[in-house]
Motif scaffolding. Sequence first.
Motif, PDB file in Angstrom:
ATOM      1  N   GLY A  26      12.613  -1.113  -6.197  1.00 58.13           N
ATOM      2  CA  GLY A  26      12.638  -2.569  -6.382  1.00 58.13           C
ATOM      3  C   GLY A  26      11.271  -3.190  -6.106  1.00 58.13           C
ATOM      4  O   GLY A  26      10.818  -4.092  -6.818  1.00 58.13           O
ATOM      5  N   LEU A  27      10.600  -2.688  -5.071  1.00 61.27           N
ATOM      6  CA  LEU A  27       9.258  -3.204  -4.754  1.00 61.27           C
ATOM      7  C   LEU A  27       8.310  -2.933  -5.911  1.00 61.27           C
ATOM      8  O   LEU A  27       7.571  -3.815  -6.359  1.00 61.27           O
ATOM      9  CB  LEU A  27       8.717  -2.531  -3.475  1.00 61.27           C
ATOM     10  CG  LEU A  27       9.267  -3.024  -2.135  1.00 61.27           C
ATOM     11  CD1 LEU A  27       8.786  -2.136  -0.992  1.00 61.27           C
ATOM     12  CD2 LEU A  27       8.843  -4.462  -1.871  1.00 61.27           C
TER      13      LEU A  27
ATOM     14  N   THR B 129       2.616  10.565   1.952  1.00 64.45           N
ATOM     15  CA  THR B 129       2.201   9.163   1.856  1.00 64.45           C
ATOM     16  C   THR B 129       2.194   8.505   3.231  1.00 64.45           C
ATOM     17  O   THR B 129       1.253   7.787   3.592  1.00 64.45           O
ATOM     18  CB  THR B 129       3.147   8.388   0.924  1.00 64.45           C
ATOM     19  OG1 THR B 129       3.188   9.043  -0.337  1.00 64.45           O
ATOM     20  CG2 THR B 129       2.686   6.958   0.728  1.00 64.45           C
ATOM     21  N   ALA B 130       3.252   8.770   3.994  1.00 65.00           N
ATOM     22  CA  ALA B 130       3.352   8.154   5.324  1.00 65.00           C
ATOM     23  C   ALA B 130       2.211   8.622   6.217  1.00 65.00           C
ATOM     24  O   ALA B 130       1.591   7.821   6.936  1.00 65.00           O
ATOM     25  CB  ALA B 130       4.703   8.493   5.954  1.00 65.00           C
TER      26      ALA B 130
ATOM     27  N   PHE C  61      14.737   4.998  -1.354  1.00 60.87           N
ATOM     28  CA  PHE C  61      14.312   5.051  -2.750  1.00 60.87           C
ATOM     29  C   PHE C  61      14.540   3.733  -3.486  1.00 60.87           C
ATOM     30  O   PHE C  61      13.658   3.233  -4.184  1.00 60.87           O
ATOM     31  CB  PHE C  61      15.022   6.190  -3.505  1.00 60.87           C
ATOM     32  CG  PHE C  61      14.660   6.224  -4.962  1.00 60.87           C
ATOM     33  CD1 PHE C  61      13.487   6.822  -5.394  1.00 60.87           C
ATOM     34  CD2 PHE C  61      15.471   5.602  -5.915  1.00 60.87           C
ATOM     35  CE1 PHE C  61      13.123   6.827  -6.734  1.00 60.87           C
ATOM     36  CE2 PHE C  61      15.113   5.597  -7.261  1.00 60.87           C
ATOM     37  CZ  PHE C  61      13.933   6.210  -7.670  1.00 60.87           C
ATOM     38  N   ASN C  62      15.722   3.158  -3.318  1.00 64.48           N
ATOM     39  CA  ASN C  62      16.018   1.923  -4.062  1.00 64.48           C
ATOM     40  C   ASN C  62      15.119   0.766  -3.634  1.00 64.48           C
ATOM     41  O   ASN C  62      14.708  -0.043  -4.464  1.00 64.48           O
ATOM     42  CB  ASN C  62      17.487   1.527  -3.906  1.00 64.48           C
ATOM     43  CG  ASN C  62      18.374   2.389  -4.794  1.00 64.48           C
ATOM     44  OD1 ASN C  62      17.971   2.768  -5.895  1.00 64.48           O
ATOM     45  ND2 ASN C  62      19.556   2.735  -4.294  1.00 64.48           N
ATOM     46  N   LEU C  63      14.829   0.709  -2.345  1.00 61.37           N
ATOM     47  CA  LEU C  63      13.923  -0.333  -1.857  1.00 61.37           C
ATOM     48  C   LEU C  63      12.540  -0.145  -2.491  1.00 61.37           C
ATOM     49  O   LEU C  63      11.935  -1.085  -3.029  1.00 61.37           O
ATOM     50  CB  LEU C  63      13.820  -0.267  -0.324  1.00 61.37           C
ATOM     51  CG  LEU C  63      12.779  -1.201   0.298  1.00 61.37           C
ATOM     52  CD1 LEU C  63      13.139  -2.651   0.071  1.00 61.37           C
ATOM     53  CD2 LEU C  63      12.623  -0.929   1.799  1.00 61.37           C
TER      54      LEU C  63
ATOM     55  N   GLY D 159       0.807  -1.222   0.000  1.00 65.99           N
ATOM     56  CA  GLY D 159       0.000   0.000   0.000  1.00 65.99           C
ATOM     57  C   GLY D 159       0.838   1.268   0.000  1.00 65.99           C
ATOM     58  O   GLY D 159       0.625   2.163  -0.822  1.00 65.99           O
ATOM     59  N   PHE D 160       1.782   1.351   0.902  1.00 66.23           N
ATOM     60  CA  PHE D 160       2.626   2.549   0.986  1.00 66.23           C
ATOM     61  C   PHE D 160       3.293   2.824  -0.358  1.00 66.23           C
ATOM     62  O   PHE D 160       3.262   3.952  -0.867  1.00 66.23           O
ATOM     63  CB  PHE D 160       3.677   2.377   2.093  1.00 66.23           C
ATOM     64  CG  PHE D 160       4.601   3.560   2.224  1.00 66.23           C
ATOM     65  CD1 PHE D 160       4.318   4.585   3.120  1.00 66.23           C
ATOM     66  CD2 PHE D 160       5.744   3.652   1.447  1.00 66.23           C
ATOM     67  CE1 PHE D 160       5.159   5.686   3.230  1.00 66.23           C
ATOM     68  CE2 PHE D 160       6.592   4.751   1.549  1.00 66.23           C
ATOM     69  CZ  PHE D 160       6.300   5.768   2.445  1.00 66.23           C
ATOM     70  N   SER D 161       3.900   1.805  -0.946  1.00 68.51           N
ATOM     71  CA  SER D 161       4.635   1.997  -2.196  1.00 68.51           C
ATOM     72  C   SER D 161       3.716   2.392  -3.344  1.00 68.51           C
ATOM     73  O   SER D 161       4.065   3.231  -4.172  1.00 68.51           O
ATOM     74  CB  SER D 161       5.377   0.718  -2.583  1.00 68.51           C
ATOM     75  OG  SER D 161       6.231   0.333  -1.544  1.00 68.51           O
ATOM     76  N   VAL D 162       2.529   1.768  -3.397  1.00 70.54           N
ATOM     77  CA  VAL D 162       1.608   2.097  -4.487  1.00 70.54           C
ATOM     78  C   VAL D 162       1.099   3.528  -4.320  1.00 70.54           C
ATOM     79  O   VAL D 162       0.968   4.276  -5.290  1.00 70.54           O
ATOM     80  CB  VAL D 162       0.438   1.089  -4.557  1.00 70.54           C
ATOM     81  CG1 VAL D 162      -0.579   1.502  -5.613  1.00 70.54           C
ATOM     82  CG2 VAL D 162       0.952  -0.312  -4.864  1.00 70.54           C
TER      83      VAL D 162
END
Length: 478
Positions: free
Chosen positions: A431-432, A256-257, A426-428, A64-67
């Motif tokens: 990748g997600l 977002t957070a 950012f990289n995590l 959810g957070f990433s989307v």
Amino acid sequence: MAHHSSSHDGTPSRENWGSRVGFIMAAAGSAVGLGNIWKFPYTAGESGGGAFVLIYLFFVIFIGFSVMLTEFSLGRKTGRAAVGAFKSVDKRWSFTGVIGVLSGLLIMGFYPVVGGWALAYIFKVGGGLLNEPSAIGATFDGFITNPLEPLYWMAAYLLVNLLVVAKGISGGIEKAGKVLMPMLFFILIIIAVKGLTLPGSGKGLEFLFSPDFSKVNGEVVLAALGQAFFSLSLGMGCMITYGSYLKKKENLVQNTAIVTGMDTAVALLAGIAMFPAMFAFSMEPAAGPGLVFVVVPQLFAEMTGGMIFALIFFIGLTVAALTSSVSLLEVVVAYLIDEKQLSRPKAVIAAGSVMVLLCIMASLSLGGVGPTLFDTGLFDIFDLLTDKIFLAIGGMFICIFAGWKLSKQELKQEITNDGEISFPLFNLWYGLVKYVIPVAVAIVAIGGILSGFDSGKGPIMILGISIIALLALLSKKL
Ligand code: PFF
């Protein structure tokens, strides 16, 4: 106000949110709604409690957070709503936005029905519903299966929605969110504290928070994923649309957070407000969609001063639903404005007319009237298609689009405001979004559909997948 002027270089200058707090409140207002207070508790109850909640939380954090961050970035970067954001990069991807607009229409095909129930309950509680606790369950069943009564309430609820969205961004949605969100938070805390002070309430907390994995199957996992998308307003371009009204200097990661945190807090708070009290009164946790409307009034009826609490509760529920359905409607309206060049009032009338028809059929289906498919009425079909299929698969495509059609560099620039904000993860996140989420959603969806065949829901899920495939094939024409 809603106006679209063009600057001299031809790029349309867009309406903006009036303030930072206004944006957060509107986005959180979209996220926090019936999904948190009506759907989350009953789905958790039906899906066995603790294990579902744990899987749900896992999905909120890692998917959810990433989307949400992806949707905000896409919206702000392109300055376009659900369809335009994809179209402006690659026309073949417009189907992803169209799935979103379709989801918005279909969710608005049942959401105002439940919103209408909440509105009606303010008056029913005020009119003495709690005086006869043993009749509350039958009253609810009688009410929602009645062909006419729920329709009046739905119409009133939908009308308020149309008016708010017709007034434009800072004029309507933003003001509504600013006043109503803090109010809702406050109401839930009062109710949760009240519930926790009851003797025997500990068992409810245990049900919610101690996982029993023997209850988990593919359908439960898909339900948890669908719930995460639905509750956070993801997968259908709603947060793309809201992000498109966002100024360039805002910190997307922080926003977002905050929105994810607030949404999750309200869902858990709603669970804590309901389950301990239910267990204290020895009530059934798997009560289904009637949970909020039957069990909550019932337990308030047994408390001194319960009527006041019940009144405040249903006002809060109505308000929370409104700030969400306003955003659902906005997805469809922004599409009609941006892509079909309708004026805002015309777009609102067009979208509203379709929604009112869908809602009438959905509401009637609860009384057994109207078409069914695989023994399922329209209310459940709209819910199944969107919550179990369109949102998660839509979110999957949003991630594939961001990860594979946009460059890592341009995403980094958008998210960090050209290097002004640091985002160590950012990289995590990348990748997600690029690899993990698309694969994970696909696996969960397949597992859910397979196990859905045991419960009879499989065929409708397959129908959902077919609709998506059809839209993807037609993409060039959309
Ligand atoms: N998040 C809303 C709720 O929890 O009630 C529902 C919703 C709103 C879903 C907007 C999707 C959306 F785009």
